[in-house]
Scaffold this active site. Structure first.
Site: not given
Lengths: 348, 300
Positions: A93, A118, A201
């Protein structure tokens, strides 16, 4: 290790025993990606991925990146449509967002996706210094915001807005539904500085089409009026706020709903005009009570010198349990019934 | 001339480093050191030791390798030089002045209020400063994105990332090292200043990073290790890296062993410290030693 071994060895016995006894009640289980859509609710599939493809068809500077979570952030739709404009950065990340800044430095418009935990917890320094300080058009796409997974604190980004609100230059968007996401994506691409989208999502509910609504970056919108209570909400909690408003009508409680998908910069003018009345004011957010919408509203209220009590519907300031999403939404007060009960109690 | 390590490659060493390049870069390195001492004197302290140690690397890049337009620091086709190690800004400002991107007289504002030259380098302050370094381990991640972005847009510009051996402690450096190799960023060159010193002491007592050469090799980079205070060796190594450079290919790293305070015996012999203190009367001594050493070498 010995426990594991003996459990495995014992497994056939257990299976045989289970077959001979009546079926156990089906357990509610947790899932990494749980849908918060209600049964039968109208939904749109992967609205972010399709919106990004559409925006990219019109703007060839848009590129996509992910840190090994393309399929889980709907970025795979973009990767399939534009393989040459998609960069897989691996489960790294810090590299994801440092590289996104580097891409933006060359004039491209990156959308970089991972889970919110993250992005916020692991890569903050990279977003802060490499994207926000130079005010680059880096668009952070964070999956599983707030309580949208039953996987426990490792995946539940209950404090992502608290972390990100302190970052200068960063625009924060907490969309309610597929309409918000579809309309927000091109506006995020068109805005100059860095942005953070709290991604919903998969099959995402379509809710706001019934309210003559359009998403405008930086603007709050009054979705419905009401004389007794005013809800100030963002994210998926706007869907719950609308449902709670309908349920409260049955109790003869008339509820207004104000949706504030942009958390920063915050549309204080619209919200204050709605709050500064005799109505009960309630904020609703899919986030910790610390540092999110409630405190954004409270800050605006105090700064304006408005003497007004505001009641928060938010996640508690604690690490949350793992479990099935409906169980957890009920446990922590995000479920419609809990909202209705809270409002009725406040009204006495 | 010492290149102590070079990855297997089919490209031959370029034919002899011509003398005028050597002289040109050596003179630039001398002036960079001189500027750094002047800036350090204004502050009364600073990262002079690092600037002196890295001056030959900076002089080689700015004096011989980098494509840029001094009058147009944002020229689109420029090669990018990313200073990841923000506190080396004192050396970088001196190199930018040497390159004509900054006026020499502005260097005396280094670290002062309202100066364009803050103690730790920031892109939003200084022409020619591509990134805001200082939080260590960022530079190579940004460099990966820039190299990807430039290649994606058909640019032949190269990306150079200057980092220190201390930054090899940071996991993000290795995320980026993997990413650069995975994406075959042949337009990316990293240069690592190995002065074996970091904030709390000698690198091998803080966090052992050796074997550094083998690490980069195993990450798939075209790896060279040189005496970073030997201009001839640096030129040869950068020439090798340039010969390797391609839109798609192995990224290149030049590991440069340097000496903190290099060029000024008084400082070379001083107990090594991340933030070097120099007494008021010593600055002139430093300059004289620097000039004597440079002139002695030039006439030799």
């Amino acid at each position: 290790m010995s426990t594991t071994t003996s459990a495995a060895a014992a497994a056939p016995t257990v299976t045989a025993a289970a077959a001979a006894t009546p079926a156990k009640p089906k357990l509610k289980t947790s899932a990494m990606i749980a849908s918060f859509a209600d049964p039968g609710q109208k939904t749109a599939s992967a609205p972010f991925g399709h919106a990004l493809v559409k925006a990219a068809q019109e703007n060839d500077r848009i590129v996509g990146l992910t840190a090994d979570l393309g399929k889980y952030t709907d970025m795979h739709i973009f990767a399939k449509a534009f393989p040459e404009r998609f960069f897989q950065m691996g489960m790294a990340e810090q590299l994801l967002f440092g590289a996104a800044a580097g891409l933006a430095e060359t004039g491209l418009v990156p959308f970089a996706s991972t889970y919110s935990v993250f992005a916020a917890r692991r890569a903050y320094d990279f977003l802060c210094l490499d994207a926000a300080e130079p005010n680059l058009n880096v668009n952070i796409v964070g999956g599983l915001p707030g309580l949208t997974t039953g996987y426990g604190p490792s995946h539940q980004a209950t404090e992502d807005m608290a972390i990100f609100r302190g970052m200068p230059n960063l625009t924060i968007v907490d969309p309610c539904d597929s309409i918000d996401i579809e309309q927000a994506v091109p506006q995020l691409a068109a805005s100059d500085g860095p942005t953070y989208l709290r991604l919903l999502r998969g099959n995402v509910p379509t809710v706001l089409d019934e309210y003559g609504y359009t998403f405008e970056l930086g603007k709050a919108k009054v979705l419905r009026g009401g004389n007794d209570v005013v809800f100030i909400s963002s994210g998926l909690m706007t869907m719950r706020a609308l449902q709670a408003a309908k349920a409260l009508a049955a109790h003869n409680v008339d509820v207004a709903v104000v949706h504030t998908p942009t958390i920063k910069p915050f549309d204080a003018a619209t919200v204050l005009a709605e709050i500064n009345t005799d109505r009960l004011a309630v904020t609703l957010e899919n986030h910790s009570v610390v540092g999110g919408l409630f405190e954004t509203v409270a800050s605006a209220v105090v700064t304006a010198g408005v003497g007004k009590r505001v009641v928060p519907v938010a996640l508690p300031d604690q690490f949350l349990d793992a479990g099935a999403l409906p169980t957890l939404h009920d446990r922590y007060g995000l479920a419609v019934d809990r909202i209705v009960a809270k409002v009725l109690a406040e009204l006495g | 001339m010492t290149i102590t390590h070079e990855s297997n490659t089919e490209s031959a060493m370029p034919a002899g480093i011509v003398q005028d390049r050597l002289a040109h870069v050596s003179a630039a390195a001398y002036r960079i050191r001189h500027h750094a001492l002047n800036m350090g004197e204004v502050q009364g302290q600073g990262y002079v030791g690092q600037a002196l140690g890295a001056a030959d690397m900076l002089a080689t890049v700015y004096g011989d390798q980098l494509r840029f337009r001094a009058e147009d620091p944002h020229w689109e086709a420029r090669d990018r030089f990313l200073l990841s190690t923000g506190h080396y800004a004192i050396g970088h400002y001196a190199a930018l002045a040497e390159a004509g991107i900054l006026p020499v007289q502005e260097l005396e504002t280094y670290g002062s209020d309202d100066s364009r030259l803050p103690m730790s380098g920031m892109s939003t302050y200084t022409p020619g400063m591509e990134i805001s370094g200082g939080s260590l381990g960022h530079g190579l991640t940004i460099a990966v994105g820039m190299a990807l972005g430039l290649r994606h847009q058909g640019s032949s510009a190269r990306v150079f990332n200057f980092l220190s051996d201390g930054e090899l402690d940071e996991g993000s450096t290795w995320e980026a090292a993997m990413g650069a190799h995975h994406h075959q960023l042949g337009n990316l060159t990293a240069m690592v200043d190995i002065n074996a010193l970091q904030a709390d002491g000698k690198t091998d007592t803080v966090l052992r990073t050796e074997p550094v050469t083998e690490k980069w090799e195993s990450f798939g980079w075209y790896t060279q290790r040189v005496d970073g205070n030997d201009v001839g060796a640096l030129l040869a190594a950068f020439d090798n890296a340039a010969a390797q450079a391609a839109a798609v290919g192995r990224p290149s790293v030049i590991l440069c062993d340097t000496k903190v305070g290099r060029g000024v015996p008084l400082l070379e012999e001083r107990e090594k410290a991340h933030f070097m203190r120099i007494d008021e009367h010593e600055w002139q001594v430093c300059r004289e030693q620097l000039t004597a050493g440079y002139e002695g070498k030039a006439s030799a």
